[in-house]
Design a protein around this motif. Structure first.
Motif, PDB file in Angstrom:
ATOM      1  N   THR A  35       0.742  -1.324   0.030  1.00 35.54           N
ATOM      2  CA  THR A  35      -0.221  -0.111  -0.293  1.00 35.54           C
ATOM      3  C   THR A  35       0.892   1.174  -0.003  1.00 35.54           C
ATOM      4  OG1 THR A  35      -0.135  -0.242   2.289  1.00 35.54           O
ATOM      5  CG2 THR A  35      -1.811  -1.235   1.301  1.00 35.54           C
ATOM      6  N   THR A  36       2.058   1.359   0.465  1.00 37.56           N
ATOM      7  CA  THR A  36       2.936   2.259   0.458  1.00 37.56           C
ATOM      8  C   THR A  36       4.506   1.649   0.387  1.00 37.56           C
ATOM      9  OG1 THR A  36       1.693   3.273   2.306  1.00 37.56           O
ATOM     10  CG2 THR A  36       3.708   4.199   1.872  1.00 37.56           C
ATOM     11  N   VAL A  37       5.296   2.359  -0.529  1.00 41.24           N
ATOM     12  CA  VAL A  37       6.735   2.052  -0.726  1.00 41.24           C
ATOM     13  C   VAL A  37       7.566   3.155  -0.515  1.00 41.24           C
ATOM     14  CG1 VAL A  37       8.242   1.131  -2.539  1.00 41.24           C
ATOM     15  CG2 VAL A  37       5.863   0.082  -2.375  1.00 41.24           C
ATOM     16  N   TRP A  38       8.542   3.131   0.112  1.00 37.48           N
ATOM     17  CA  TRP A  38       9.661   4.253   0.316  1.00 37.48           C
ATOM     18  C   TRP A  38      10.867   3.747  -0.250  1.00 37.48           C
ATOM     19  CZ3 TRP A  38       6.152   3.075   4.305  1.00 37.48           C
ATOM     20  CH2 TRP A  38       5.194   4.164   4.879  1.00 37.48           C
ATOM     21  N   ASP A  39      11.344   4.445  -1.188  1.00 35.08           N
ATOM     22  CA  ASP A  39      12.700   4.093  -1.750  1.00 35.08           C
ATOM     23  C   ASP A  39      13.711   5.076  -1.392  1.00 35.08           C
ATOM     24  OD1 ASP A  39      12.067   1.548  -2.846  1.00 35.08           O
ATOM     25  OD2 ASP A  39      11.858   2.392  -4.945  1.00 35.08           O
ATOM     26  N   PHE A  40      15.084   4.431  -1.388  1.00 29.91           N
ATOM     27  CA  PHE A  40      16.201   5.326  -1.414  1.00 29.91           C
ATOM     28  C   PHE A  40      17.286   4.860  -2.067  1.00 29.91           C
ATOM     29  CE2 PHE A  40      20.565   6.191   0.371  1.00 29.91           C
ATOM     30  CZ  PHE A  40      20.766   7.641   0.074  1.00 29.91           C
ATOM     31  N   GLU A  41      17.732   5.611  -3.112  1.00 29.18           N
ATOM     32  CA  GLU A  41      18.565   5.125  -4.109  1.00 29.18           C
ATOM     33  C   GLU A  41      19.829   6.138  -4.163  1.00 29.18           C
ATOM     34  OE1 GLU A  41      19.308   2.654  -5.830  1.00 29.18           O
ATOM     35  OE2 GLU A  41      17.420   1.425  -5.786  1.00 29.18           O
ATOM     36  N   PRO A  42      20.956   5.687  -4.043  1.00 27.14           N
ATOM     37  CA  PRO A  42      22.239   6.454  -3.949  1.00 27.14           C
ATOM     38  C   PRO A  42      22.665   6.668  -4.945  1.00 27.14           C
ATOM     39  CG  PRO A  42      22.777   4.123  -3.046  1.00 27.14           C
ATOM     40  CD  PRO A  42      21.218   4.113  -3.135  1.00 27.14           C
ATOM     41  N   THR A  43      22.691   6.061  -6.027  1.00 25.77           N
ATOM     42  CA  THR A  43      23.429   5.931  -7.423  1.00 25.77           C
ATOM     43  C   THR A  43      22.598   5.864  -8.611  1.00 25.77           C
ATOM     44  OG1 THR A  43      23.952   3.501  -7.422  1.00 25.77           O
ATOM     45  CG2 THR A  43      25.282   4.883  -6.365  1.00 25.77           C
ATOM     46  N   VAL A  44      21.466   5.235  -8.679  1.00 31.39           N
ATOM     47  CA  VAL A  44      20.763   5.280  -9.695  1.00 31.39           C
ATOM     48  C   VAL A  44      19.446   5.518 -10.012  1.00 31.39           C
ATOM     49  CG1 VAL A  44      22.166   3.485 -10.695  1.00 31.39           C
ATOM     50  CG2 VAL A  44      20.251   2.895  -9.856  1.00 31.39           C
ATOM     51  N   VAL A  45      18.818   6.074 -10.861  1.00 28.40           N
ATOM     52  CA  VAL A  45      17.238   6.156 -11.033  1.00 28.40           C
ATOM     53  C   VAL A  45      16.389   4.739 -10.527  1.00 28.40           C
ATOM     54  CG1 VAL A  45      15.249   6.629 -12.424  1.00 28.40           C
ATOM     55  CG2 VAL A  45      17.159   7.995 -12.689  1.00 28.40           C
ATOM     56  N   PRO A  46      15.520   5.009  -9.618  1.00 31.66           N
ATOM     57  CA  PRO A  46      14.984   3.743  -9.004  1.00 31.66           C
ATOM     58  C   PRO A  46      14.361   2.986 -10.280  1.00 31.66           C
ATOM     59  CG  PRO A  46      14.494   5.609  -7.639  1.00 31.66           C
ATOM     60  CD  PRO A  46      15.166   6.419  -8.760  1.00 31.66           C
ATOM     61  N   GLY A  47      14.162   1.587  -9.952  1.00 31.31           N
ATOM     62  CA  GLY A  47      13.654   0.869 -11.080  1.00 31.31           C
ATOM     63  C   GLY A  47      12.493   1.267 -11.732  1.00 31.31           C
ATOM     64  N   LEU A  48      11.393   1.754 -10.662  1.00 33.06           N
ATOM     65  CA  LEU A  48       9.973   1.851 -11.095  1.00 33.06           C
ATOM     66  C   LEU A  48       9.962   3.422 -11.778  1.00 33.06           C
ATOM     67  CD1 LEU A  48       8.120   0.944  -7.765  1.00 33.06           C
ATOM     68  CD2 LEU A  48       7.936  -0.138  -9.868  1.00 33.06           C
ATOM     69  N   LEU A  49      10.955   3.975 -11.870  1.00 31.79           N
ATOM     70  CA  LEU A  49      10.839   5.233 -12.603  1.00 31.79           C
ATOM     71  C   LEU A  49      11.892   5.456 -13.897  1.00 31.79           C
ATOM     72  CD1 LEU A  49      11.018   7.799  -9.443  1.00 31.79           C
ATOM     73  CD2 LEU A  49       9.074   7.189 -10.808  1.00 31.79           C
ATOM     74  N   GLN A  50      12.636   4.361 -14.112  1.00 35.03           N
ATOM     75  CA  GLN A  50      13.658   4.072 -15.199  1.00 35.03           C
ATOM     76  C   GLN A  50      12.801   4.368 -16.447  1.00 35.03           C
ATOM     77  OE1 GLN A  50      16.093   0.983 -14.633  1.00 35.03           O
ATOM     78  NE2 GLN A  50      16.803   1.688 -12.638  1.00 35.03           N
ATOM     79  N   THR A  51      13.502   4.886 -17.637  1.00 33.14           N
ATOM     80  CA  THR A  51      13.030   4.746 -18.720  1.00 33.14           C
ATOM     81  C   THR A  51      13.592   3.538 -19.350  1.00 33.14           C
ATOM     82  OG1 THR A  51      15.179   6.072 -19.622  1.00 33.14           O
ATOM     83  CG2 THR A  51      12.919   7.091 -19.180  1.00 33.14           C
ATOM     84  N   ALA A  52      13.101   3.134 -20.494  1.00 33.51           N
ATOM     85  CA  ALA A  52      13.788   1.798 -21.392  1.00 33.51           C
ATOM     86  C   ALA A  52      15.257   1.856 -21.663  1.00 33.51           C
ATOM     87  CB  ALA A  52      12.894   1.530 -22.520  1.00 33.51           C
ATOM     88  N   ALA A  53      15.443   3.184 -22.189  1.00 36.74           N
ATOM     89  CA  ALA A  53      16.934   3.365 -22.409  1.00 36.74           C
ATOM     90  C   ALA A  53      17.790   3.344 -21.182  1.00 36.74           C
ATOM     91  CB  ALA A  53      16.846   4.740 -23.480  1.00 36.74           C
ATOM     92  N   TYR A  54      17.406   4.088 -20.376  1.00 37.55           N
ATOM     93  CA  TYR A  54      18.207   4.096 -19.089  1.00 37.55           C
ATOM     94  C   TYR A  54      18.171   2.812 -18.390  1.00 37.55           C
ATOM     95  CZ  TYR A  54      19.655   5.955 -14.613  1.00 37.55           C
ATOM     96  OH  TYR A  54      20.368   6.335 -13.346  1.00 37.55           O
ATOM     97  N   ALA A  55      17.149   2.033 -18.666  1.00 36.70           N
ATOM     98  CA  ALA A  55      17.331   0.540 -18.004  1.00 36.70           C
ATOM     99  C   ALA A  55      18.401  -0.300 -18.968  1.00 36.70           C
ATOM    100  CB  ALA A  55      15.876   0.105 -18.129  1.00 36.70           C
ATOM    101  N   ARG A  56      18.020  -0.263 -20.140  1.00 35.20           N
ATOM    102  CA  ARG A  56      19.229  -0.872 -20.988  1.00 35.20           C
ATOM    103  C   ARG A  56      20.707  -0.413 -20.763  1.00 35.20           C
ATOM    104  NH1 ARG A  56      21.487  -0.815 -26.008  1.00 35.20           N
ATOM    105  NH2 ARG A  56      21.400  -2.717 -27.281  1.00 35.20           N
ATOM    106  N   ALA A  57      21.120   0.781 -20.671  1.00 35.94           N
ATOM    107  CA  ALA A  57      22.191   1.123 -20.478  1.00 35.94           C
ATOM    108  C   ALA A  57      22.801   0.593 -18.921  1.00 35.94           C
ATOM    109  CB  ALA A  57      22.364   2.806 -20.147  1.00 35.94           C
ATOM    110  N   LEU A  58      21.871   0.297 -18.219  1.00 38.65           N
ATOM    111  CA  LEU A  58      22.418  -0.149 -16.725  1.00 38.65           C
ATOM    112  C   LEU A  58      22.571  -1.784 -17.053  1.00 38.65           C
ATOM    113  CD1 LEU A  58      19.934   1.598 -14.360  1.00 38.65           C
ATOM    114  CD2 LEU A  58      22.592   1.931 -14.334  1.00 38.65           C
ATOM    115  N   VAL A  59      21.765  -2.266 -17.647  1.00 39.20           N
ATOM    116  CA  VAL A  59      22.111  -3.769 -17.933  1.00 39.20           C
ATOM    117  C   VAL A  59      23.312  -4.115 -18.834  1.00 39.20           C
ATOM    118  CG1 VAL A  59      21.153  -5.900 -19.042  1.00 39.20           C
ATOM    119  CG2 VAL A  59      19.390  -4.349 -17.944  1.00 39.20           C
ATOM    120  N   LEU A  60      23.564  -3.261 -19.790  1.00 43.13           N
ATOM    121  CA  LEU A  60      24.703  -3.290 -20.596  1.00 43.13           C
ATOM    122  C   LEU A  60      25.989  -3.135 -19.626  1.00 43.13           C
ATOM    123  CD1 LEU A  60      23.809  -1.762 -23.764  1.00 43.13           C
ATOM    124  CD2 LEU A  60      24.757  -4.104 -23.461  1.00 43.13           C
ATOM    125  N   ALA A  61      25.852  -2.133 -18.798  1.00 43.92           N
ATOM    126  CA  ALA A  61      27.102  -1.873 -17.840  1.00 43.92           C
ATOM    127  C   ALA A  61      27.371  -3.112 -16.836  1.00 43.92           C
ATOM    128  CB  ALA A  61      26.558  -0.777 -16.963  1.00 43.92           C
TER     129      ALA A  61
END
Length: 276
Positions: free
Chosen positions: A98-124
């Protein structure tokens, strides 16, 4: 396996667990004490609200003498190659929260990523991966992000470190698009965003942290590093994680100031793009 069919399979797991337990005349509390969880947890397993870990499923088989059926079911259900093994259960739970709190220190959180950004992370992290694996991982992340478009979406609050805004993941263009997508999601009131600025100095928590609350189950915390993750539900540990998150939130910029900083960072990245 699609989300709907996976949920139906977990419901079968719970129904079969109840049937086998009642067949030997054991209460939820009695079974729980034998497998080292509470009776309430057994009830949540039977309702398919909470998914038992593999070691608990193995102990259930031993106590109920079910010839490994629950271990086999659990192995099959957690074998979802779209996610790292350690994240699969957390991914299941976020759809129930019902509620989710996220803290991310280095990358955009997964639920807010674009496909291109996600692809760059997977490739890295998988530089020699096949196109099929990359496409599967990106599709899984995009499928998760649809949760925020759902009418029954959880209240979603995010704190990102300013580092997230400054690292050009995938290059300035892709990074700028990712920040702009975060802004759109905030403007549409799908997420409450805050930024922990460099000026805040040392932070109360240094890794990725997620807190989840549910209507009919205790809260959980999920922590993650580059190669592992842990789902935590002990009350004392969850309380400690919540305290760390509260300290992060107290040190973060206000939502309005945070959006202004994200917008400024996106504009900086755009200028880098136009100058090349």
């Amino acid at each position: 396996m699609a989300n709907g069919s996976r949920q139906a399979a977990w419901e079968f797991f719970g129904t079969e667990l109840r049937r086998q337990r009642e067949e030997v005349g054991m209460t939820q509390a009695e079974l729980g004490s034998r497998v080292f969880v509470s009776g309430a947890y057994i009830g949540q397993f039977e309702q398919a609200f909470r998914k038992p870990q593999l070691d608990i499923s193995q102990r259930i088989d031993e106590v109920l003498q079910t010839d490994g059926i629950f271990e086999r079911l659990c192995r099959k259900l957690i074998d979802d190659k779209r996610y790292a093994d350690y994240f699969a259960q957390a991914a299941e739970l976020e759809g129930l929260a019902t509620t989710v709190w996220d803290f991310e220190p280095t990358v955009v959180p997964g639920l807010l990523q674009t496909a291109a950004y996600a692809r760059a992370l997977v490739l890295a992290t998988h530089p020699l991966a096949t196109d099929e694996l990359i496409a599967d991982r990106v599709a899984a992340r995009m499928e998760r992000s649809r949760l925020l478009r759902d009418a029954t979406r959880p209240m979603y609050c995010v704190i990102v470190h300013e580092t997230v805004l400054r690292v050009p993941v995938g290059g300035p263009e892709i990074a700028a698009q990712a920040l702009e997508h975060m802004l759109v999601m905030a403007e549409e009131r799908k997420v409450l965003l805050q930024v922990l600025p460099f000026s805040a100095g040392a932070s109360a928590y240094n890794g990725s942290l997620r807190l989840m609350e549910f209507d009919d189950a205790p809260p959980t915390a999920y922590t993650e590093t580059s190669f592992s993750g842990s789902l935590l539900d002990g009350p004392a540990v969850v309380k400690q994680a919540r305290r760390a998150y509260d300290l992060l939130r107290g040190a973060a910029l206000s939502p309005a100031a945070s959006l202004a900083l994200i917008r400024s960072a996106a504009e900086d990245l755009r200028r880098c793009t136009s100058s090349t």
